[in-house]
Enzyme design. Sequence first.
Site, short mmCIF file in Angstrom:
data_model
loop_
_atom_site.label_atom_id
_atom_site.label_comp_id
_atom_site.label_asym_id
_atom_site.label_seq_id
_atom_site.Cartn_x
_atom_site.Cartn_y
_atom_site.Cartn_z
N LYS A 76 17.18 6.58 0.50
CA LYS A 76 18.02 5.51 0.37
C LYS A 76 17.71 4.76 -1.04
O LYS A 76 16.44 4.60 -1.39
CB LYS A 76 17.69 4.42 1.47
N SER A 151 23.21 -1.53 5.85
CA SER A 151 23.41 -1.19 4.60
C SER A 151 23.00 0.29 4.29
O SER A 151 23.53 0.74 3.42
CB SER A 151 22.52 -1.89 3.68
N SER A 175 19.40 -2.58 9.05
CA SER A 175 20.17 -1.34 8.34
C SER A 175 19.89 0.02 8.47
O SER A 175 20.36 0.95 7.88
CB SER A 175 19.94 -1.77 6.81
N1 GLN Z 1 23.49 -6.47 7.76
C1 GLN Z 1 22.24 -7.20 7.51
C2 GLN Z 1 22.30 -7.88 6.37
O1 GLN Z 1 23.64 -7.83 5.63
C3 GLN Z 1 21.09 -6.32 7.58
C4 GLN Z 1 20.69 -5.70 6.30
C5 GLN Z 1 19.53 -4.81 6.30
O2 GLN Z 1 18.87 -4.68 7.43
N2 GLN Z 1 19.19 -4.45 5.22
O3 GLN Z 1 21.56 -8.72 5.83
#
Ligand code: GLN
Length: 487
Positions: A76, A151, A175
């Site tokens: 990532k 994400s 994410s």
């Molecule tokens: N979707 C969540 C956010 O937008 C979690 C994101 C993540 O785990 N990096 O914050």
Amino acid sequence: MTDLTRLTAVETAVAIRDREVSATEVTQAHLDRIAAVDGQVHAFLHVDPEGALDTARRVDAGELSGPLAGVPLGLKDVVVQKGVPTTVGSKILEGWRPPYDATVVKRLREAGVVILGKTNMDEFAMGSSTEHSAYGPTHNPWDLSRIPGGSGGGSAAAVAAYEAPLAIGTDTGGSIRQPAAVTGTVGVKPTYGGVSRYGLVAFSSSLDQAGPCARTVMDAALLHEAIAGYDPADSTSIPSPVPPVVEAARQADVSGLTIGVVRELSGEGYQAGVQQRFEEAVETLTELGAKVVEVSCPHFVYAMPAYYLIAPSEASSNLARFDSVRYGLRVGDDGERSLEEVMSLTRAQGFGAEVKRRIILGTYALSSGYYDAYYGQAQKVRTLITRDFTAAFQQADVLVSPTTPTVAFPLGERLDDPLAMYLADLATIPSNLYGGPAMSLPAGLSEGLPVGLQIMAPTMRDDLLYRVGAAFEAARPAPVPPLSWEA
Ligand code: GLN
């Protein structure tokens, strides 16, 4: 000859060790696969063929060995790798090449894992669809018109589309797990402090945790073990032995375990098909010999509001370092403008709308006069959620829920509705606030799209996730994506 991209990580590593195939051949097969399909999937932001083939050659030469030697992986783009472009899905870091390796990368390199390249993500890991990437969205391999989650949608899609058997994700609010759920893959958020955060571009430091993405529970366990463990470079790293996750995946047995169904994490607000698959999953666990009880975690309903104060607050502080001076983009530096003007222009152009929304939200929540009412209050809620977990784990060894309220939604559907986007993480956020480990694994299909089962465990009992997950997987093998868009 068998298609090398269809093998699991375990099968790949064994084939390389037994000299049935070389690591170079395996790597080349995956590079070819990326070249063939990534135009449609867009899982990768950057592919590094030279670096990947170099590692493969070293494995073939016997210089690197271990249980995952020669196995390809997608990283990532929030994890820094020396000399390889790292953007975090943002324009503000375009062109930046980190001068060092994250601890996770260092461990992967030592293990002979072949890093193919950097995977797409929502900008600064803020989002649930990868549509907030400044470099265009990733497409779900099950249906290219749908989101792959976020994400870490790039990591999950790469694994689902056979571009890599393994990937690294990071999970601040879901994410790793939410993308795993909607792409039919396995994703694990380890115990907070279980995997070093050194070299992760920080979003919310008290929540961020790197972990494995894979197609099988055992593959995830091997990757988990390769990256986990104490690291003095991360002050929140836990100085105790890594839970025996590979052994637990081998054990694959739920007998004698009590599984708690969290009342607040299913039913209303969850799609009928998702709810149905979840109930069947619980039935399967019962048939496998687990005792199933219902538990209540009354404060979980406040997890999302608390998260959207704590995470943006920490982000507003962490993202202050992108100041046009130290990294990447610099806009309007014409010798006439003041430093402050250049900073402001750079941040205005370099950050996307969602990142700006979070910075504003967090700055507000931390400002004097509001701190106690927002940030302070959210921290108290976080404590109550932790207490809910502690109480629930007196009644059950692990907790279960659907990973996400819905299957993958169409690209574009929630872009203008931040709240709807945030709801994708309804069931995953509690474990982040608490710090305990959680896994998502495939639990069948609804409307032809994957549904995820979430398993949550007490802190430093990551092994329980793998024990239960592997037992479930053996009873209910993961569905295989039709990939009907392939030529
Ligand atoms: N979707 C969540 C956010 O937008 C979690 C994101 C993540 O785990 N990096 O914050």
